[in-house]
Design a protein around this motif. Sequence first.
Motif, PDB file in Angstrom:
ATOM      1  N   ALA A 197       9.672   1.625   2.462  1.00 59.30           N
ATOM      2  CA  ALA A 197      10.293   0.327   2.686  1.00 59.30           C
ATOM      3  C   ALA A 197      11.795   0.456   2.542  1.00 59.30           C
ATOM      4  N   ASN A 198      12.520  -0.062   3.534  1.00 57.03           N
ATOM      5  CA  ASN A 198      13.973  -0.004   3.497  1.00 57.03           C
ATOM      6  C   ASN A 198      14.548  -0.850   2.367  1.00 57.03           C
ATOM      7  N   GLU A 199      13.734  -1.780   1.864  1.00 58.55           N
ATOM      8  CA  GLU A 199      14.211  -2.689   0.820  1.00 58.55           C
ATOM      9  C   GLU A 199      14.663  -1.942  -0.436  1.00 58.55           C
ATOM     10  N   ILE A 200      14.049  -0.780  -0.723  1.00 63.93           N
ATOM     11  CA  ILE A 200      14.368  -0.131  -1.993  1.00 63.93           C
ATOM     12  C   ILE A 200      15.452   0.937  -1.860  1.00 63.93           C
ATOM     13  N   VAL A 201      16.092   1.001  -0.672  1.00 65.21           N
ATOM     14  CA  VAL A 201      17.122   2.019  -0.491  1.00 65.21           C
ATOM     15  C   VAL A 201      18.259   1.831  -1.494  1.00 65.21           C
ATOM     16  N   ILE A 202      18.794   0.610  -1.559  1.00 58.26           N
ATOM     17  CA  ILE A 202      19.949   0.368  -2.432  1.00 58.26           C
ATOM     18  C   ILE A 202      19.598   0.600  -3.916  1.00 58.26           C
ATOM     19  N   PRO A 203      18.519   0.009  -4.433  1.00 56.92           N
ATOM     20  CA  PRO A 203      18.171   0.296  -5.830  1.00 56.92           C
ATOM     21  C   PRO A 203      17.987   1.793  -6.089  1.00 56.92           C
ATOM     22  N   VAL A 238       0.825  -1.197   0.000  1.00 51.87           N
ATOM     23  CA  VAL A 238       0.000   0.000   0.000  1.00 51.87           C
ATOM     24  C   VAL A 238       0.869   1.261   0.000  1.00 51.87           C
ATOM     25  N   PHE A 239       1.970   1.184   0.767  1.00 53.88           N
ATOM     26  CA  PHE A 239       2.842   2.355   0.812  1.00 53.88           C
ATOM     27  C   PHE A 239       3.811   2.400  -0.369  1.00 53.88           C
ATOM     28  N   ALA A 240       4.050   1.232  -0.990  1.00 54.49           N
ATOM     29  CA  ALA A 240       5.038   1.194  -2.068  1.00 54.49           C
ATOM     30  C   ALA A 240       4.517   1.852  -3.337  1.00 54.49           C
ATOM     31  N   VAL A 241       3.211   1.759  -3.557  1.00 55.40           N
ATOM     32  CA  VAL A 241       2.640   2.300  -4.787  1.00 55.40           C
ATOM     33  C   VAL A 241       2.933   3.798  -4.935  1.00 55.40           C
ATOM     34  N   PRO A 242       2.570   4.619  -3.937  1.00 54.23           N
ATOM     35  CA  PRO A 242       2.918   6.044  -4.099  1.00 54.23           C
ATOM     36  C   PRO A 242       4.428   6.273  -4.159  1.00 54.23           C
ATOM     37  N   ALA A 243       5.205   5.451  -3.418  1.00 57.89           N
ATOM     38  CA  ALA A 243       6.652   5.659  -3.424  1.00 57.89           C
ATOM     39  C   ALA A 243       7.209   5.442  -4.826  1.00 57.89           C
ATOM     40  N   GLY A 244       6.732   4.394  -5.494  1.00 56.03           N
ATOM     41  CA  GLY A 244       7.198   4.126  -6.857  1.00 56.03           C
ATOM     42  C   GLY A 244       6.896   5.295  -7.768  1.00 56.03           C
ATOM     43  N   SER A 287       7.436   3.591   6.791  1.00 54.68           N
ATOM     44  CA  SER A 287       6.086   4.139   6.983  1.00 54.68           C
ATOM     45  C   SER A 287       5.117   3.084   7.500  1.00 54.68           C
ATOM     46  N   THR A 288       5.312   1.831   7.093  1.00 54.40           N
ATOM     47  CA  THR A 288       4.448   0.762   7.606  1.00 54.40           C
ATOM     48  C   THR A 288       4.548   0.697   9.126  1.00 54.40           C
ATOM     49  N   THR A 289       5.790   0.744   9.609  1.00 50.03           N
ATOM     50  CA  THR A 289       5.991   0.664  11.052  1.00 50.03           C
ATOM     51  C   THR A 289       5.436   1.900  11.748  1.00 50.03           C
ATOM     52  N   ILE A 290       5.663   3.068  11.152  1.00 50.23           N
ATOM     53  CA  ILE A 290       5.149   4.292  11.768  1.00 50.23           C
ATOM     54  C   ILE A 290       3.632   4.193  11.909  1.00 50.23           C
ATOM     55  N   TYR A 291       3.002   3.734  10.835  1.00 55.46           N
ATOM     56  CA  TYR A 291       1.554   3.603  10.863  1.00 55.46           C
ATOM     57  C   TYR A 291       1.132   2.587  11.934  1.00 55.46           C
TER      58      TYR A 291
END
Lengths: 278, 481, 340
Positions: free
Chosen positions: B374-380, B321-327, B439-443
């Motif tokens: 998501a921290n997963e996309i930091v490196i990319p 849900v949070f990744a869509v706007p981030a992309g 943001s998932t965790t913050i929420y």
Amino acid sequence: MSETNPMPNGAGTACGSCSLNRAANLKRLGVTMDDWDYVVALAGNPNVGKSTVFNSLTGLRQHTGNWPGKTVSRAEGGFEFAGKRFKLVDLPGTYSLLSTSLDEEIARDFILFGRPDVTLVLVDATRLERNLNLVLQVLEITDRAVVCVNMVDEARRHGMTVDDRQLARDLGVPVIPAAARFGRGIPEVLQAISDVATGKFECRPHRLHNEPPAIRRSLNELVTRIQDMYPDLPNARWVAMRLLAGDDHVHAALRNGDLGSAGMHGATGGRTESGRAV
Amino acid sequence: MNADQADAGAESPAEDILRTAQRLRQGITGDLHEYWVEAIYADAARIADRAVSRPEKKARPTWDRTIDRIVTSRLWGFPIMAVLFTGMFWITISGANIPSGWISNLLIDRICPLLRQSADAVGFPWWLKGLLVDGIYLCTAWIIAVMLPPMAIFFPLFTILEDYGYLPRVAFNLDNLFRKAGAHGKQSMSMMMGFGCNSAGVVATRIIDSPRERLIAILTNNFALCNGRWPTQFLIASVFIGSLVPAYLAGFVAAASVTGIAMLGVAATFVISWLLSRSVLKGEVSTFSLELPPYRPPRIWQAIYTSLLDRTLFVLWRAIVFAVPAGAVIWLSANLSIGGQSIAEHFVNLLNPIGLLIGLNGVILFAYVVAIPANEIVIPTILMLTVLTTGSTAMGQGAGVLFEIQSEGALRELLHSGGWTLLTAVNLMLFSLLHNPCSTTIYTIYRETGSARWTAIATLLPLAMGFAVTFTVAAIWRMFT
Amino acid sequence: MENVSLVILASLTAALVLLPKWGLIARWRESRRMTEKCRREDALKYILKREVNGQTPTLNGVAGALEIHSNKAAELLSEMERRGLISFDCGQLRLRHAGRELALHVIRAHRLWESYLADQTGVEEAKWHHLAERKEHLMTPDEAEELSARLGHPVRDPHGDAIPTVGEELAADAGQSLNSAPLNAVMQIEHIEDEPETVYAQLSAVGIRPGMRVCVFEKSPERIRFWADGQEHVLAPILAHNISVIPLPESAGQDLFDEEFLAGLKPGQNARILGLTTACRGAERRRLLDLGFVPGTSIEVEMVSPGGDPTAYRVRGTLIALRREQARLIRISTSEAQPL
């Protein structure tokens, strides 16, 4: 849940306006009665295998979420038995119902205000004494309950046997021995729930009589008073006890008629109910 | 809500009863709750005694007892814990690589080109195709590929240990440590969960029934290095730190440095717990109780089923849900330009001075801003931005398109061209540990605490610590080099 | 240009000083008003407490209790008379109806707030009185009622004082001072005076609380030695004066000297629970009771954590781990133990 052919609201209860009031309470507690004939609450101490029993009763027809407005997990599901549809609501695992914690408050409020048709209390055969503490508290609040003594297999392994007939006599409600992990006892539990829900089995729940003398007189006086006003209240003694303890929820409930059972009389109750139903 | 109506009626029976109760209450001495519980337990004991027949000879649950003696013993308690958890993390990390590869192969290498083609076939304008496929789809696919496998392995393992009854023993063993930090032993369980996913870790604090200790556990959960951050740590450690030593030691040194960072997180947990319990949380209620339930053979299939349903999919869904706007934001920022420069470059230039001050750079800071979901996309994101800002054309797949580099050498080269040094790498590892939760965790924290104040503290405290620590490290570093 | 900035500066300054509600003057007024209100209410409290204990309130007494000069106290009292709170009958201070009501409300608010702090927060005991001294002036009667309902209408505050209900008289202090307690008699602490604060803080620091059973076995002008909750305490008489006690029947004190606590139980030993001490209260107390730590329960030490704390106890068939500080709050008897 793939239910068709919805039944009318609260088909299982006696008086129309009461069931409306109860339906409103249930809705507030997150349960809609649209597709169900009966509501069953599942109570029990933590670590007695509540989720196993819940799963074997409901199968995969369940969903999980939170209690309305609270961060306490809940699960609900349903099953069909003898042509009736039962909704099963899993209450938080608690040691007691004296609302020390949020979990206990939720479990207590559901049994008190949601007035489930049957409350299934799950106990651990190896720790019967501790578990009976909760059973007795549930029986103080509701008179429609089934006790399921789980893990009899484990108890037997430790050389203990539980006399379920003696227990049923003492508690005044059906007592079913079970080993839920192996699916043993589950059909009997379903039968007992159905019997209590339909009124085929009439419970005569054990009630406390050995309060210490320090409170007995006050309690008796208040109970008399409550019974005069609300002769049909199923749990006058418990209500009296909570009022003496200054329980705010019970106070408020008495004021606006949320307490009670089928056929509760008094202008307050009636008006509140119609107010709710609008 | 109906009290007014009720009061308006004639002297209602309820009021009369309430007044009687009020009067009688005054006459009671002692603790009513206590009398009541005592009476109930007395009855319970009597009834149980009649119904239960015990063997003459005391056959005790000796098996349970023996296990308990071993797993809580001074000698074996801690080693057993260490072995079990190392094993669990090892299985998670090494086991996740393979399915991660499959998913990434399927979603990114196969489906993504197909989507591009079909977008072309339908005749989407380039910007719509870019936004939908390169932005939103790719970012979401990336998160699923990196996030799903480790969680689908870690959570069932965790649930099995939980089911068996071992985790309360861990809380029992570690409680002394947590007590000294003003926290609850059960925090060890939510922390452990936090190593899998902080959002799930925050939900796991529900088992702590004491309000003060639960808040401490929520506020410090972010210091447990979550799955989304492990890849960053491993990558940077092997590229920069492993390369400092001879090749045969590289793997070991890289692993040790990541472990060091994780341990630093554990240390931060204890220090911050201690500080919180003695400052802002001083006035909250605190109670302690810990039940050690009997051991039960775990039900494997059920553990897998419920952990996938309740934990893995739940967390994954929120992340998506949070990744869509981030992309969308990442793609747009790289492709919309103002005055000849993309928005991303503007931001990178803006953040660069601050970034350099704390031993990082503008690219990293901007990546952390857009990678809040998501921290997963930091490196990319860092790679994409580095290519964008250095104008390197040898790599990358276009502005705003996330990608990964398989070869360490190429990666090192690219990052060096972006101005990276060993300091940047060390500070990135530190900052990856100490920054705001995703943001998932913050929420989730907001949902669990219901308070904007605690959410703000949980978000800003680690961020402030991150800035302070990286700034200090950079200052000391520059003093000596 | 310079003029413009001067004008801006001047108007900002004026706003800072004169703004209603936010300006300095308004704030200063508000704080003056608040101080006056607190003083009036404190004076009323003082007078009421003197009255119910059969003592005569005096102007100097008011000045002493409020720590203000006697001129100031006289001013205050005449202001209070104008407001119809008190009267001077033949030079004697008396509460009028409105004054009595207000004083009762303030005392009620104070004791309710202390109960709240004790029961539902983790605020340390030494701070309760101080916080309640401030809060009592800020609470309206409705708020006090709401708080009372939330707390389950407590009857006594954590110091053992009765919380007056609306329209009720204040009860006189019960009991006698520990100084005047007979030697070797078993007494129960009924009340601990929370003023002055430093004395109260000292008493609470050594763990003396209402409801404790005590037995004085040595008295001299310098010190009082007594036994309470399994240990010996020594206090200066000036401290002991703040403790009021009531006598208990002889039988209630048989086990006073060899009281045992759960924290002292060794692995493998078992015992019977006698009860929770009064220091265990609020959520903690209710939780322990619900877990089955009720009088008469058999209990056994099952295992100790590698760190030495907590300890797991087998109680009613379940293993429950408690920390040492909690195990200290549970009274047990090893002699009456029955095998589990």
